[in-house]
Each structure stands twice: as structure tokens, then as C-alpha cells.
Enzyme design. Structure first.
Site, short mmCIF file in Angstrom:
data_model
loop_
_atom_site.label_atom_id
_atom_site.label_comp_id
_atom_site.label_asym_id
_atom_site.label_seq_id
_atom_site.Cartn_x
_atom_site.Cartn_y
_atom_site.Cartn_z
N ASN A 239 -5.94 7.09 14.62
CA ASN A 239 -6.89 6.91 13.52
C ASN A 239 -7.67 5.63 13.75
OD1 ASN A 239 -6.07 9.23 11.85
ND2 ASN A 239 -4.11 8.14 11.85
N GLY B 51 4.90 -1.73 7.56
CA GLY B 51 6.22 -2.30 7.81
C GLY B 51 7.12 -1.43 8.65
N SER C 65 8.86 6.55 16.79
CA SER C 65 7.52 6.44 17.36
C SER C 65 7.63 6.04 18.84
CB SER C 65 6.74 5.39 16.57
OG SER C 65 5.46 5.25 17.09
N CYS D 181 2.52 -3.49 17.21
CA CYS D 181 2.02 -2.27 17.87
C CYS D 181 0.50 -2.40 18.02
CB CYS D 181 2.38 -1.04 17.05
SG CYS D 181 4.17 -0.87 16.84
N SER E 115 10.53 6.55 9.46
CA SER E 115 9.98 6.44 10.82
C SER E 115 10.21 5.03 11.35
CB SER E 115 8.48 6.74 10.76
OG SER E 115 7.89 6.47 12.00
N GLU F 241 0.82 -1.21 0.00
CA GLU F 241 0.00 0.00 0.00
C GLU F 241 0.85 1.26 0.00
OE1 GLU F 241 -3.98 -0.43 2.26
OE2 GLU F 241 -2.56 -1.87 3.07
N CYS G 196 3.71 8.48 0.87
CA CYS G 196 4.02 7.60 2.00
C CYS G 196 4.11 6.18 1.44
CB CYS G 196 2.90 7.71 3.04
SG CYS G 196 3.07 6.54 4.40
N CYS H 160 -2.27 7.13 9.21
CA CYS H 160 -1.27 6.40 10.01
C CYS H 160 -1.89 5.23 10.75
CB CYS H 160 -0.69 7.33 11.07
SG CYS H 160 0.75 8.19 10.51
N CYS I 199 -2.20 -0.38 15.85
CA CYS I 199 -1.97 -0.33 14.40
C CYS I 199 -2.64 -1.50 13.70
CB CYS I 199 -0.47 -0.35 14.14
SG CYS I 199 -0.06 -0.51 12.40
N CYS J 195 3.52 -6.37 8.67
CA CYS J 195 4.58 -5.90 9.60
C CYS J 195 4.72 -6.92 10.73
CB CYS J 195 4.21 -4.54 10.17
SG CYS J 195 5.52 -3.87 11.23
S1 SF4 Z 1 2.97 1.07 13.78
FE1 SF4 Z 1 4.49 0.66 12.16
S2 SF4 Z 1 5.97 -0.70 13.18
FE2 SF4 Z 1 4.13 -0.74 14.46
S3 SF4 Z 1 2.94 -2.53 13.69
FE3 SF4 Z 1 2.23 -0.69 12.58
S4 SF4 Z 1 3.43 -0.70 10.67
FE4 SF4 Z 1 4.51 -2.03 12.14
#
Ligand code: SF4
Length: 361
Positions: free
Chosen positions: A297, A162, A217, A113, A194, A89, A102, A340, A116, A109
Site C-alpha cells: 500500500n 505496533g 509477516s 520494517c 500478526s 489508530e 483492526c 496495511c 511500513c 512501532c
Molecule cells: S509492519 Fe508492523 S511490525 Fe513492522 S514496523 Fe510496521 S507496524 Fe511495526
């Protein structure tokens, strides 16, 4: 063989093996990265027989577009597929001064997190340098037209799916290719990478002369909370991470940027107490970097809500009162799952603006 992702030297070596002079390599380089062509048929300045020989053993592009989504704020999300069927993406964000792309460094990934959506995919595969560059070529062509010069240059952010520092070699190779003045000419000064906090790579980046800007982050001001929100913290806890950040900050040259990102989760990490702890933590480590506050988000099935704007502002003021510069990032493309933490190969969500490949052609 995927030619996008090869640098000028590699392309010259390749054409030599096909019995062609080295300048043919430079021609292909210009076709791929300056003219942004994605097939040999379009490279009309190459002899037909040479194009046929190339097509027998190589390809100019490997990503195929599955869907394109257009947000009400003009943001575009592209859902593409690799040659082995994995989702990639990319997001194009139109901005007043300079548009931003982006891109993703991995399909899915491996880092978990908790806030996410991409994490729910797990790691499918790390992308190649070619797949990274191709995302940028694709987005530029879609936004401006094939090979058309960008009106104000382009900023790049490695903040898609990722962890870029787990794709370090292909990422750095892709950045070097994209910086070449004979090609895309997007220099490291226009790129921000990042990371969730892969400490050895932060240290490595501190030693590289031509490097992108860095963002880290954080998401929590204590190990106890960061262990839960960003499990990478169990491997590289805050003390270790911030010591590496301090080294990086000391290595900064004029014009380079180093920032922290702090996703704001309603009732979780956004209290006055969290703000004070965060400011104290950064001050204790003598870090002067700005903090970007990112209201979460939301996306099903994530159990979080964004912090209300008034508390975001209060949090920002508390940081500033303790000498920490803070900035509130405006969300872009939320309605199309392009913001994000929302990239998870969603096919449409509730978005009526989905355009499938079929509709686009
Ligand atoms: S915030 Fe970034 S590093 Fe963390 S799980 Fe999502 S894509 Fe992976």
C-alpha cells in the site's frame, strides 16, 4: 484508574474497597463490555452516589476521538489520542460475511520494517489492555450504535500499529476480557494476531490452549533481503523463525489458523525467482501454512510501489505449482491511509471524507 481493561474479578475487588457488594462489579462489567458504555453517567442502574464515588477515583474511558475517515469502500479509520496525547489508530472494515476490526497494540512501532509508514513514528508507547479493548468498543459503537448487538459477530485482527508480541501481556489480557460471554464475547477463534517474528512469543503461544490465530509477516525469502526489509530478522533470522513456526504448526488444533503474510513490493521481492525461493523455503521447513500475498500500500515517503496485478497472480501460481497455498489479499481503505502498513497518524492525506471530532458532534 481506567476501568476498561479490568476483568470481572478485578472489578469486584475494586467495588469491595468502596464498600459495595461484589455484584456491583458484575454490573460495571456488563455496562463496560456488553452495553459498551464509556462514561459512568450513562450507567443509570448504578446508584448516583456510587457513580460519584467511582468518578472520583476512576474513569470508564481514556481514548478521545480526533478524526474519523471514511473510505470509498466503506472502511473507517479512527485516529484517537491516549490520555497522554499519543496517537492510536483503529480500522473498521465492513465485509460481506463478517465485519473486521483492526486494532493497534502500540502507539507507533519500534520495529523498522522498511515498507511500513508506522515505522517512521518509532515507538511512542505500548498500549494498555484497556486501551486495546476500548478501541474495539469504540469501533463497534460507531459502526452499529452504542451497545447494539453486532449483526454477524465481529472478527478482530491485531494488525494495526505496533508489534503485538511486544505488547504480549496487555494483548493477552485484552483478549481474555473480550472473550468473556458476559461482555463483548469475541472469542479467540475470531481473532488473528500478526507478528513480524518475535520468536520466543511464537513458542509461548504454541503452549497456550485458548489462543488467537497466528499470522507471520515474511516479506522476503532470504536472510539477506529480510535483514533489510524487516530488521527484526537480524535478531531472529529465517531458520530460527521458521523452526518456531514449525513447532507452532505442529501444535495446531482443528479449526485454528496459521498463515504467512508476504507484502509484494514492485521489482523488489516479487520476481519468479523470489516465488520459487519462498516456496522452497517453506517446503524445506515442512510448513503447510497458506501465504497471503499483500500488494504493497503506497504512501509517501516510502520508496516502494505495489506489484502489478498480473505479476501478483503469476507469483501466486508459481507458489501453488510448488504445493504452497496462496491467496491474494484485496487492499481496503487505501484512500484514507487505513490499509496495511499505512497507519501513521496521518491527519487527512487527500481524503475529502475526513470528519473531525467537531464535525461529528
Ligand atoms: S509492519 Fe508492523 S511490525 Fe513492522 S514496523 Fe510496521 S507496524 Fe511495526
Amino acid at each position: 484508574m481506567h476501568l476498561t481493561g479490568l476483568n470481572a474479578v478485578e472489578l469486584s475487588a475494586l467495588v469491595e474497597t468502596l464498600g459495595e457488594p461484589p455484584y456491583r462489579g458484575r454490573q460495571i462489567f456488563g455496562a463496560l463490555y456488553r452495553r459498551r458504555l464509556r462514561s459512568f453517567e450513562e450507567m443509570m442502574d448504578l446508584p448516583k452516589s456510587f457513580r460519584a464515588a467511582l468518578a472520583e477515583r476512576a474513569t470508564a474511558s481514556t481514548l478521545t476521538l480526533e478524526s474519523r475517515y471514511i473510505s470509498e469502500d466503506g472502511t473507517r479509520r479512527y485516529l484517537m489520542k491516549t490520555h497522554d496525547g499519543l496517537p492510536v489508530e483503529t480500522v473498521f472494515i465492513p465485509e460481506e460475511r463478517r465485519d473486521t476490526i483492526c486494532f493497534s497494540s502500540q502507539s507507533g512501532c519500534p520495529l523498522q520494517c522498511d515498507f511500513c509508514l508506522t515505522a517512521k513514528l518509532g515507538l511512542l508507547r505500548t498500549l494498555t489492555a484497556g486501551e486495546i479493548v476500548e478501541q474495539v468498543v469504540f469501533a463497534l459503537n460507531d459502526a452499529y450504535g452504542v451497545g447494539v448487538k453486532t449483526p454477524r459477530g465481529t472478527n478482530l485482527v491485531a494488525m494495526g500499529a505496533g508489534e503485538p508480541f511486544l505488547a504480549f501481556e496487555p494483548l493477552m489480557k485484552a483478549l481474555r476480557i473480550m472473550a468473556d460471554p458476559a461482555g463483548l464475547y469475541i472469542v479467540p477463534n475470531r481473532v488473528t494476531v500478526s507478528t513480524a517474528g518475535v520468536v520466543p512469543r511464537i513458542r509461548e503461544l504454541a503452549l497456550i490452549p485458548d489462543r488467537p490465530h497466528l499470522a507471520i509477516s515474511l516479506a522476503a525469502p532470504t536472510d539477506e533481503q529480510r535483514d533489510v526489509l524487516m530488521p527484526i530478522n537480524r535478531k531472529w533470522p529465517l531458520a530460527e523463525l521458521l523452526a518456531a513456526c514449525r513447532e507452532f504448526e505442529l501444535s495446531l488444533k482443528p479449526g485454528e489458523r496459521f498463515t504467512f503474510e508476504y507484502v509484494m513490493l514492485d521489482g523488489v521481492n516479487d520476481s519468479d525467482e523470489h516465488a520459487r525461493k519462498l516456496a522452497n523455503l517453506l517446503n524445506r521447513h515442512q510448513l503447510r501454512a497458506k501465504v497471503n500475498l499483500i500488494p504493497h500500500n503506497p504512501a509517501d515517503p516510502l520508496p516502494y510501489r505495489p506489484t502489478p496485478p498480473a505479476q501478483v497472480e503469476r507469483f501466486k501460481n508459481l507458489l501453488e505449482a510448488k504445493g504452497v497455498h496462496a491467496y491474494v489479499r484485496r487492499p481496503r481503505g487505501r484512500d484514507i491511509y487505513a490499509a496495511c502498513g499505512q497507519l501513521a497518524a496521518r491527519r487527512s492525506g487527500n481524503n475529502p471524507q475526513e470528519q473531525t471530532l467537531h464535525q461529528l458532534s
